[in-house]
Design an enzyme around this catalytic site. Structure first.
Site, PDB file in Angstrom:
ATOM      1  N   ARG A  35       7.415 -23.633  35.846  1.00 39.44           N
ATOM      2  CA  ARG A  35       7.793 -24.497  37.125  1.00 39.44           C
ATOM      3  C   ARG A  35       6.646 -24.157  37.988  1.00 39.44           C
ATOM      4  O   ARG A  35       6.690 -25.082  39.025  1.00 39.44           O
ATOM      5  CB  ARG A  35       9.252 -24.252  37.378  1.00 39.44           C
ATOM      6  CG  ARG A  35      10.282 -24.565  36.242  1.00 39.44           C
ATOM      7  CD  ARG A  35      10.033 -25.964  35.905  1.00 39.44           C
ATOM      8  NE  ARG A  35      11.003 -26.568  34.694  1.00 39.44           N
ATOM      9  CZ  ARG A  35      12.331 -26.741  34.873  1.00 39.44           C
ATOM     10  NH1 ARG A  35      13.034 -26.940  36.068  1.00 39.44           N
ATOM     11  NH2 ARG A  35      13.103 -26.956  33.743  1.00 39.44           N
ATOM     12  N   ASP A 140      21.326 -37.617  43.466  1.00 35.97           N
ATOM     13  CA  ASP A 140      20.611 -36.319  42.697  1.00 35.97           C
ATOM     14  C   ASP A 140      19.989 -35.944  44.090  1.00 35.97           C
ATOM     15  O   ASP A 140      19.737 -36.456  44.921  1.00 35.97           O
ATOM     16  CB  ASP A 140      19.820 -36.948  41.736  1.00 35.97           C
ATOM     17  CG  ASP A 140      19.426 -35.732  40.700  1.00 35.97           C
ATOM     18  OD1 ASP A 140      20.121 -35.521  39.679  1.00 35.97           O
ATOM     19  OD2 ASP A 140      18.725 -34.782  40.868  1.00 35.97           O
TER      20      ASP A 140
HETATM   21  C1  LIG Z   1      20.720 -31.398  33.483  1.00 39.50           C
HETATM   22  S1  LIG Z   1      20.903 -32.971  34.656  1.00 39.50           S
HETATM   23  C2  LIG Z   1      22.476 -33.793  34.145  1.00 39.50           C
HETATM   24  C3  LIG Z   1      22.161 -35.217  34.441  1.00 39.50           C
HETATM   25  C4  LIG Z   1      23.561 -35.916  34.066  1.00 39.50           C
HETATM   26  N1  LIG Z   1      24.644 -35.649  34.697  1.00 39.50           N
HETATM   27  C5  LIG Z   1      23.929 -35.709  32.598  1.00 39.50           C
HETATM   28  O1  LIG Z   1      24.966 -35.046  32.388  1.00 39.50           O
HETATM   29  O2  LIG Z   1      23.086 -35.992  31.335  1.00 39.50           O
HETATM   30  C6  LIG Z   1      21.103 -32.016  36.121  1.00 39.50           C
HETATM   31  C7  LIG Z   1      20.791 -32.887  37.317  1.00 39.50           C
HETATM   32  O3  LIG Z   1      21.334 -32.068  38.545  1.00 39.50           O
HETATM   33  C8  LIG Z   1      20.782 -32.115  39.576  1.00 39.50           C
HETATM   34  N2  LIG Z   1      20.821 -31.402  40.552  1.00 39.50           N
HETATM   35  C9  LIG Z   1      20.751 -29.816  40.487  1.00 39.50           C
HETATM   36  N3  LIG Z   1      20.969 -29.373  41.682  1.00 39.50           N
HETATM   37  C10 LIG Z   1      21.623 -30.118  42.385  1.00 39.50           C
HETATM   38  C11 LIG Z   1      22.061 -30.310  43.654  1.00 39.50           C
HETATM   39  N4  LIG Z   1      22.175 -29.106  44.664  1.00 39.50           N
HETATM   40  N5  LIG Z   1      22.492 -31.463  44.334  1.00 39.50           N
HETATM   41  C12 LIG Z   1      22.376 -32.610  43.461  1.00 39.50           C
HETATM   42  N6  LIG Z   1      22.040 -32.559  42.518  1.00 39.50           N
HETATM   43  C13 LIG Z   1      21.489 -31.427  41.707  1.00 39.50           C
HETATM   44  C14 LIG Z   1      19.083 -32.305  38.893  1.00 39.50           C
HETATM   45  O4  LIG Z   1      18.171 -32.785  39.804  1.00 39.50           O
HETATM   46  C15 LIG Z   1      19.358 -32.820  37.836  1.00 39.50           C
HETATM   47  O5  LIG Z   1      18.791 -34.285  37.643  1.00 39.50           O
END
Ligand SMILES: C[S@@+](CC[C@H](N)C(=O)[O-])C[C@H]1O[C@@H](n2cnc3c(N)ncnc32)[C@H](O)[C@@H]1O
Length: 281
Positions: A35, A140
């Protein structure tokens, strides 16, 4: 001044936690190194990494930093039993009453999850023979994935198992074949009807409060995002989200997540499916 790789990783972890609330465990060294390379590319930076991290700490390139360190894995109808529950248990009441259903997708990544929610609404309307009015707010923290989601164009593989048998993707997407260096690929573009149901916004779940009204939502999807937070922070996010869920509303969590302290205020109605019974006192 000399520093070690561990110093760099510790600095990344500290910054990531303060900006997003994401906690990286100790076995993530390879991931952090990859990353960091991504961060440098995103910032078009080839200098000293500590200088870059110090500059981010001062408020520069914060978006590039966050976008480089989020994990965005998702797909259409992930954990599809949640969409079956939405279609068969939740939506019929809204079809019958004619009331609009307000839904929230709290970590929407590249959009597959909120578009799956929207397709489920159309499918329920078709099955029930009644129009269902619905709106979906999708948020997000990563601005790149939100841009991707708003665009609504995805690669499609014929062998993909992403769509359950009860969904006909051709009802919701336009297909286009694109030629590229490695041959041809199929792209699918979300139709306008689905897009109109969803609004995408950037939002940090670690913010002290959320820009929604009390009891605004009938349904909240919070799936596969809590896993990136400490147990204490998961609890705090869930409590903040819970304020915005109506009594009788449904909370969907990811497969390895649990409702923490909310367990006293919800009824479990399915696999990681919880109905709000009362407010937290
Ligand atoms: C693994 S993906 C899950 C996507 C979807 N909810 C699913 O279950 O397929 C996790 C997402 O959480 C978001 N994320 C991580 N930290 C976050 C935060 N503090 N606030 C909002 N979104 C966040 C990331 O950018 C990412 O797009």
């Amino acid at each position: 001044m000399a520093y070690t790789t561990q110093d760099v990783h510790n600095k990344v972890k500290k910054l990531l936690y303060s900006l997003t609330g994401i906690t990286l465990s100790d076995n993530k060294d390879i991931m952090i190194s990859n990353r960091i390379d991504k961060l440098k590319r995103n910032c078009k930076y080839s200098g000293d990494i500590m200088d870059l991290l110090n500059s981010i700490e001062q408020g520069n390139n914060v978006t590039e930093f966050i976008n480089s360190f989020t994990t965005n894995k998702t797909h259409f109808f992930r954990e599809d039993f949640h969409f079956v529950d939405l279609k068969d248990r939740v939506l019929p009441a809204f079809a019958n009453s004619g009331t609009k259903i307000n839904m929230y997708c709290s970590a929407s990544s590249t959009g597959e999850e909120p578009y799956s929610m929207a397709m489920t609404v159309f499918k329920a309307s078709e099955e029930l023979g009644k129009n269902i009015s619905a709106s979906i707010i999708a948020t997000d923290i990563d601005t790149n994935v939100l841009q991707y989601a708003a665009n609504g164009i995805y690669r499609y593989s014929k062998s993909s198992k992403e769509f359950p048998s009860w969904i006909r993707p051709q009802n919701f997407f336009k297909r286009r074949i694109q030629k590229n260096l490695s041959g041809e690929e199929i792209l699918i573009k979300v139709n306008d009807e689905l897009k109109r149901m969803i609004t995408f916004h950037v939002m940090n779940l670690s913010d002290p409060s959320y820009p929604f009204a009390k009891n605004q939502f009938d349904v909240i999807f919070c799936r596969n995002v809590l896993i990136y937070f400490s147990a204490e922070d998961q609890n705090s996010i869930l409590k903040k989200l819970f304020k915005h869920l109506k009594i009788g509303g449904t909370l969907y969590l990811g497969h390895s997540e649990n409702p923490q302290d909310l367990v006293h205020y919800v009824k479990r109605v399915g696999q990681n499916i919880f109905v709000k019974e009362k407010e937290i006192v």
